[in-house]
Write a protein that holds these residues in place. Sequence first.
Motif, PDB file in Angstrom:
ATOM      1  N   GLY A  53       0.825  -1.205   0.000  1.00  0.00           N
ATOM      2  CA  GLY A  53       0.000   0.000   0.000  1.00  0.00           C
ATOM      3  C   GLY A  53       0.855   1.248   0.000  1.00  0.00           C
ATOM      4  O   GLY A  53       0.522   2.253  -0.633  1.00  0.00           O
ATOM      5  N   GLU A  54       1.999   1.184   0.685  1.00  0.00           N
ATOM      6  CA  GLU A  54       2.908   2.321   0.744  1.00  0.00           C
ATOM      7  C   GLU A  54       3.489   2.633  -0.638  1.00  0.00           C
ATOM      8  O   GLU A  54       3.614   3.798  -1.011  1.00  0.00           O
ATOM      9  N   ASP A  55       3.807   1.585  -1.428  1.00  0.00           N
ATOM     10  CA  ASP A  55       4.309   1.782  -2.790  1.00  0.00           C
ATOM     11  C   ASP A  55       3.284   2.557  -3.624  1.00  0.00           C
ATOM     12  O   ASP A  55       3.610   3.540  -4.283  1.00  0.00           O
ATOM     13  N   HIS A  85      -6.738   2.639   6.026  1.00  0.00           N
ATOM     14  CA  HIS A  85      -6.854   3.067   4.639  1.00  0.00           C
ATOM     15  C   HIS A  85      -6.475   4.539   4.498  1.00  0.00           C
ATOM     16  O   HIS A  85      -6.916   5.384   5.283  1.00  0.00           O
ATOM     17  N   LEU A  86      -5.676   4.813   3.488  1.00  0.00           N
ATOM     18  CA  LEU A  86      -5.240   6.170   3.179  1.00  0.00           C
ATOM     19  C   LEU A  86      -6.152   6.703   2.077  1.00  0.00           C
ATOM     20  O   LEU A  86      -6.248   6.095   1.007  1.00  0.00           O
ATOM     21  N   ILE A  87      -6.829   7.795   2.338  1.00  0.00           N
ATOM     22  CA  ILE A  87      -7.776   8.359   1.384  1.00  0.00           C
ATOM     23  C   ILE A  87      -7.085   9.499   0.637  1.00  0.00           C
ATOM     24  O   ILE A  87      -6.600  10.448   1.247  1.00  0.00           O
ATOM     25  N   SER A 142      -8.987   5.066  -2.289  1.00  0.00           N
ATOM     26  CA  SER A 142      -8.694   4.521  -0.973  1.00  0.00           C
ATOM     27  C   SER A 142      -7.619   3.452  -1.134  1.00  0.00           C
ATOM     28  O   SER A 142      -7.807   2.474  -1.852  1.00  0.00           O
ATOM     29  N   VAL A 143      -6.474   3.668  -0.474  1.00  0.00           N
ATOM     30  CA  VAL A 143      -5.351   2.738  -0.568  1.00  0.00           C
ATOM     31  C   VAL A 143      -5.150   2.080   0.798  1.00  0.00           C
ATOM     32  O   VAL A 143      -4.904   2.775   1.787  1.00  0.00           O
TER      33      VAL A 143
END
Length: 85
Positions: free
Chosen positions: A8-10, A30-32, A50-51
């Motif tokens: 997810g960071e990539d 989740h990172l929005i 959303s990642v």
Amino acid sequence: MVTRDFSGEDVYKVLVNVGGFRHVRTTGDHLILRWDPPESHENTETRTVSVPAHDSVSIGTLHAIADDAGAENFEAFCEWIDENR
């Protein structure tokens, strides 16, 4: 064959640093992210992605991220992430 094994960071870093997305908030794990179109992109809507902040993003989730980000070609999207991470 291009890799599809991303964290997810990539995905997050490439979308923010290269793709013009900005971090709006974090909800759980989740990172929005949001992309606001420039004025030259008439009739283009804001995109929200959303990642998940996971060590590995599943293929189905990666497809959904690519769709939400506006990618027209999934393979090209994966190649772009791989080249820019």
